[in-house]
Design an enzyme around this catalytic site. Structure first.
Site, mmCIF file in Angstrom:
data_model
loop_
_atom_site.group_PDB
_atom_site.id
_atom_site.type_symbol
_atom_site.label_atom_id
_atom_site.label_comp_id
_atom_site.label_asym_id
_atom_site.label_seq_id
_atom_site.Cartn_x
_atom_site.Cartn_y
_atom_site.Cartn_z
ATOM 1 N N ASP A 20 28.056 1.355 -13.760
ATOM 2 C CA ASP A 20 27.345 1.383 -15.038
ATOM 3 C C ASP A 20 28.116 0.533 -16.045
ATOM 4 O O ASP A 20 29.341 0.608 -16.107
ATOM 5 C CB ASP A 20 27.270 2.850 -15.504
ATOM 6 C CG ASP A 20 26.569 2.995 -16.845
ATOM 7 O OD1 ASP A 20 25.817 2.074 -17.220
ATOM 8 O OD2 ASP A 20 26.780 4.038 -17.504
ATOM 9 N N ASN A 22 26.901 0.161 -19.487
ATOM 10 C CA ASN A 22 26.589 0.461 -20.895
ATOM 11 C C ASN A 22 26.626 1.948 -21.234
ATOM 12 O O ASN A 22 26.131 2.364 -22.258
ATOM 13 C CB ASN A 22 25.218 -0.120 -21.264
ATOM 14 C CG ASN A 22 24.096 0.455 -20.400
ATOM 15 O OD1 ASN A 22 24.366 1.219 -19.464
ATOM 16 N ND2 ASN A 22 22.866 0.121 -20.716
ATOM 17 N N ASP A 24 25.058 4.545 -20.051
ATOM 18 C CA ASP A 24 23.887 5.423 -19.978
ATOM 19 C C ASP A 24 23.896 6.270 -18.689
ATOM 20 O O ASP A 24 22.943 7.007 -18.419
ATOM 21 C CB ASP A 24 22.571 4.636 -20.099
ATOM 22 C CG ASP A 24 22.319 3.717 -18.910
ATOM 23 O OD1 ASP A 24 23.212 3.606 -18.037
ATOM 24 O OD2 ASP A 24 21.236 3.114 -18.850
ATOM 25 N N ASP A 28 23.961 -0.632 -13.165
ATOM 26 C CA ASP A 28 23.074 -1.716 -13.585
ATOM 27 C C ASP A 28 23.592 -3.070 -13.099
ATOM 28 O O ASP A 28 24.674 -3.157 -12.517
ATOM 29 C CB ASP A 28 22.922 -1.696 -15.107
ATOM 30 C CG ASP A 28 24.274 -1.522 -15.801
ATOM 31 O OD1 ASP A 28 25.197 -2.287 -15.470
ATOM 32 O OD2 ASP A 28 24.414 -0.593 -16.638
ATOM 33 N N ASP A 97 15.248 -6.215 -1.736
ATOM 34 C CA ASP A 97 14.554 -5.158 -1.010
ATOM 35 C C ASP A 97 13.058 -5.383 -1.229
ATOM 36 O O ASP A 97 12.588 -5.388 -2.362
ATOM 37 C CB ASP A 97 14.982 -3.792 -1.575
ATOM 38 C CG ASP A 97 14.975 -2.715 -0.512
ATOM 39 O OD1 ASP A 97 14.004 -2.659 0.253
ATOM 40 O OD2 ASP A 97 15.947 -1.932 -0.455
ATOM 41 N N ASP A 199 11.236 -2.870 3.526
ATOM 42 C CA ASP A 199 11.078 -1.418 3.546
ATOM 43 C C ASP A 199 9.908 -0.995 4.446
ATOM 44 O O ASP A 199 8.826 -1.593 4.382
ATOM 45 C CB ASP A 199 10.809 -0.956 2.107
ATOM 46 C CG ASP A 199 10.896 0.546 1.939
ATOM 47 O OD1 ASP A 199 11.957 1.103 2.202
ATOM 48 O OD2 ASP A 199 9.878 1.158 1.540
ATOM 49 N N GLU A 252 13.204 -2.515 7.929
ATOM 50 C CA GLU A 252 13.442 -1.094 8.169
ATOM 51 C C GLU A 252 12.208 -0.577 8.892
ATOM 52 O O GLU A 252 11.091 -0.660 8.380
ATOM 53 C CB GLU A 252 13.634 -0.331 6.864
ATOM 54 C CG GLU A 252 14.019 1.118 7.128
ATOM 55 C CD GLU A 252 13.445 2.088 6.140
ATOM 56 O OE1 GLU A 252 14.015 3.162 5.964
ATOM 57 O OE2 GLU A 252 12.400 1.777 5.530
ATOM 58 N N HIS A 321 21.341 4.284 2.052
ATOM 59 C CA HIS A 321 21.002 5.206 0.966
ATOM 60 C C HIS A 321 20.087 6.348 1.406
ATOM 61 O O HIS A 321 19.761 7.211 0.593
ATOM 62 C CB HIS A 321 20.345 4.408 -0.157
ATOM 63 C CG HIS A 321 19.030 3.819 0.283
ATOM 64 N ND1 HIS A 321 18.958 2.829 1.245
ATOM 65 C CD2 HIS A 321 17.753 4.109 -0.053
ATOM 66 C CE1 HIS A 321 17.694 2.533 1.463
ATOM 67 N NE2 HIS A 321 16.938 3.293 0.690
ATOM 68 N N ASP A 322 19.631 6.326 2.654
ATOM 69 C CA ASP A 322 18.805 7.429 3.159
ATOM 70 C C ASP A 322 19.576 8.324 4.126
ATOM 71 O O ASP A 322 19.050 9.337 4.587
ATOM 72 C CB ASP A 322 17.591 6.887 3.933
ATOM 73 C CG ASP A 322 16.598 6.145 3.054
ATOM 74 O OD1 ASP A 322 16.522 6.442 1.851
ATOM 75 O OD2 ASP A 322 15.898 5.262 3.591
HETATM 76 O O1 ISL Z 1 14.863 8.341 6.394
HETATM 77 C C1 ISL Z 1 14.354 8.029 7.463
HETATM 78 C C2 ISL Z 1 14.997 8.269 8.773
HETATM 79 O O2 ISL Z 1 16.136 9.015 8.742
HETATM 80 C C3 ISL Z 1 12.992 7.399 7.586
HETATM 81 O O3 ISL Z 1 12.072 8.377 7.568
HETATM 82 C C4 ISL Z 1 12.775 6.276 6.642
HETATM 83 O O4 ISL Z 1 13.951 5.572 6.491
HETATM 84 C C5 ISL Z 1 12.351 6.559 5.254
HETATM 85 O O5 ISL Z 1 11.598 7.633 4.983
HETATM 86 C C6 ISL Z 1 11.757 5.287 4.678
HETATM 87 O O6 ISL Z 1 12.660 4.873 3.755
HETATM 88 C C7 ISL Z 1 12.403 3.835 2.887
HETATM 89 O O7 ISL Z 1 11.175 3.941 2.219
HETATM 90 C C8 ISL Z 1 11.049 5.046 1.327
HETATM 91 C C9 ISL Z 1 12.246 5.203 0.389
HETATM 92 O O8 ISL Z 1 12.192 6.463 -0.220
HETATM 93 C C10 ISL Z 1 13.555 5.047 1.121
HETATM 94 O O9 ISL Z 1 14.640 5.117 0.231
HETATM 95 C C11 ISL Z 1 13.493 3.755 1.854
HETATM 96 O O10 ISL Z 1 14.700 3.385 2.465
HETATM 97 C C12 ISL Z 1 9.809 4.810 0.543
HETATM 98 O O11 ISL Z 1 9.821 3.523 -0.007
HETATM 99 CA CA CA Z 2 23.603 1.437 -17.203
#
Ligand code: ISL
Ligand code: CA
Length: 556
Positions: A20, A22, A24, A28, A97, A199, A252, A321-322
């Site tokens: 970050d 600024n 908030d 960013d 992305d 995605d 993905e 991130h998932d």
């Molecule tokens: O998380 C999963 C497997 O462990 C999958 O089901 C899949 O990666 C996910 O649901 C799809 O993810 C992507 O699209 C989503 C978003 O929320 C995720 O962050 C993104 O990586 C919808 O855009």
């Molecule tokens: Ca910020």
């Protein structure tokens, strides 16, 4: 075939949680720019930036309302241009992305589509209900554990959403939609983007909207996963746009099996360059990643082998991130931030694994310092919409709250989304304000500053492994061969005509005695050790969480 994007590692930034600038409490673009030297210092060749486009942020930017502008929370288009230019100065390309299965409900296309305004009327998948308004058009269920149909009062029809109800799916049977996507691609490529992470790119084409076979996970999947129409779209985008630029794509691909992944990434078919699959991260999970079961090294090697040998080229990753943090998942996060702990060893073991597999390695922010799963105490601290939906669903089927929390904390996507731990101070150097998501209390010990100058840190070990991979044609392009597993021990080799490496990993905190076969295979020159060995004299055991990389052939 050699390609620039096969050579170096990709670093994934989740902008919200990176830096970050600024106060908030939200990361960013100016924050990212201020950290480019650290990113370059790791040995990064490419940055994959999770979405920074204009978005109401229902799903942290995966719900886009303008593909050609930046969300004010992250900065401006000028900031983004500066980021691309500053990264380029450091020989780093930026991969955007590309979220094109769905938009946000706030996208003007959707707002006009609701009003049946041309040419947007059929940009989305609209259907009449069954029996008037009362029943949704079919029985499909969404990735976020809801129904997939939402009734729109204005248009008086249902629209399809495979994800959250604020993420309506685009209608790829409408050629105008594909034209819009081409414009988006060109917009970013002309600004200097080095490619796209695409995605959920294998669910674009809905062949039919018939009822699906009832399934615990995703009812309806057979009507839209990896359909022929989807392949055709990818080929078209490639032929008409992507091939005119020096860029790459990594898709993905949800729920893919090996055969489907081959079709999507076979170089001869000209669709995607690589795909992200999930099989190797679900060794100790059932129902995708939601329910735990026992980890077995044997099963991990089996799955790695299947994909390593099955695909021409892999996207190699252990976190994003998932997903949950790998050190808390296949590793052992006890003693986080402490020298000589299981945490330190297993985090380094993951670095060795990532850099010795065949494919382009992707590192998720924080992985390089061994960040762990969050330390939240209750669901109230979790922001992830997927976690909350899953909780609601489990509640509906009468799961007790202790079990819900036990499973949810094992799978919640917020595990990897907590802010980057830059230093031990308040806000962890991430923010001077109130962070949007909790900061792990272990940042006092586990942080970037504590590791940056320490040659024995997890961070330094990542750098070492990245350099080793880059310096070796065999580690980059050599073939992959499984060697053996025995209990917690996993071994494979990487081979080229003149050279070979053997990598051995002990997935346990206990010392592992080597059997005769393993001892024979482990004869060679030490190339990397995660426990500070300076030589390998054909020993008879591996230490807890030890990773050993030996050059076994071609030693000069
Ligand atoms: O998380 C999963 C497997 O462990 C999958 O089901 C899949 O990666 C996910 O649901 C799809 O993810 C992507 O699209 C989503 C978003 O929320 C995720 O962050 C993104 O990586 C919808 O855009
Ligand atoms: Ca910020």
């Amino acid at each position: 075939m050699k390609k620039w994007w096969k050579e170096g590692v990709v670093y994934q930034i989740y902008p919200r949680s990176f830096q970050d600038s600024n106060g908030d409490g939200i990361g960013d673009i100016p924050g990212i720019i201020s950290r480019l030297d650290e990113i370059a210092g790791l040995g990064t060749r490419t940055i994959w930036l999770s979405p920074v486009y204009k978005s109401p942020q229902i799903d942290n930017g995966y719900d886009i309302s303008d593909y050609c502008d930046i969300d004010p929370v992250f900065g401006t288009l000028a900031d983004m241009e500066r980021l691309i230019a500053e990264a380029k100065k450091r020989d780093i390309g930026i991969v955007m992305d590309l979220v094109i299965n769905h938009t946000s409900v706030e996208h003007p296309w959707f707002q006009k589509s609701r009003r049946r305004e041309e040419p947007y009327k059929d940009y989305y998948i609209w259907q009449k209900g069954r029996g008037g308004h009362h029943h949704p058009p079919n029985n499909w269920t969404s990735f976020f554990m809801e129904g997939v149909w939402e009734f729109d009062e204005l248009r008086e029809e249902y629209y399809l959403h495979l994800f959250h109800k604020k993420q309506p799916d685009l209608n790829y049977k409408n050629p105008l939609v594909i034209e819009e996507v081409k414009k988006i691609l060109r917009f970013w490529l002309d600004k200097g983007a080095a490619g796209f992470r695409c995605d959920v790119i294998n669910v674009l084409w809905k062949t039919s909207l018939d009822d699906g076979k009832k399934s615990l996970m995703l009812t309806g999947l057979e009507h839209y996963k990896c359909q022929e129409g989807n392949h055709a779209i990818l080929r078209q985008l490639r032929r008409e746009v992507l091939d005119n630029y020096d860029c790459f794509t990594v898709g993905e691909t949800a729920m893919v099996n090996l055969d489907e992944a081959k079709l999507l990434s076979d170089p001869g078919r000209q669709e995607l360059d690589m795909v992200f699959y999930f099989d190797h991260l679900e060794v100790d999970r059932r129902i995708a990643r939601f329910v735990p079961k026992k980890f077995r090294a044997k099963e991990l090697l089996k799955r790695l082998t299947k994909w390593q040998q099955g695909l021409e080229w892999n996207a190699v990753y252990l976190e994003n991130h998932d997903q949950v943090r790998i050190v808390s998942h296949y590793g052992d996060d006890r003693g986080a931030g402490e020298r000589g702990s299981s945490w330190e060893r297993s985090a380094k073991l993951m670095a060795a694994l990532l850099c010795t597999l065949r494919g382009t390695p992707f590192i998720f922010q924080g992985q390089e310092i061994g960040m762990t799963n969050f330390d939240f105490n209750s669901l109230d601290e979790v922001k992830d919409i997927e976690t909350h939906n899953l909780n609601r669903l489990m509640k509906k089927i009468f799961f007790p709250s202790w079990l819900r929390w036990k499973w949810l904390r094992l799978s919640s996507r917020d595990n990897s989304r907590t802010p980057f731990q830059w230093n031990a101070g308040p806000g962890a150097g991430f923010t001077t304000g109130q962070s949007w998501l909790g900061i792990n209390a272990n940042h006092k010990k586990l942080n970037y500053d504590a590791q940056r100058k320490d040659p024995a840190s997890v961070l330094s070990y990542y750098k070492k492994m990245i350099r080793l991979r880059e310096s070796s044609e065999t580690l980059k392009y050599g073939s992959f061969k499984p060697l053996l597993t025995a209990g917690s021990l996993l071994m494979f080799s990487r081979e080229s005509p003149n050279e070979a490496y053997v990598a051995a990993f002990n997935f346990s905190s206990r010392r592992k005695k080597l059997n005769g076969e393993a001892r024979v295979l482990l004869r060679g020159k030490l190339a990397a050790s995660n426990i500070g060995r300076t030589e390998w004299a054909a020993g008879d055991s591996l230490e807890g969480w030890e990773a050993l990389v030996l050059q076994v052939r071609g030693v000069s």
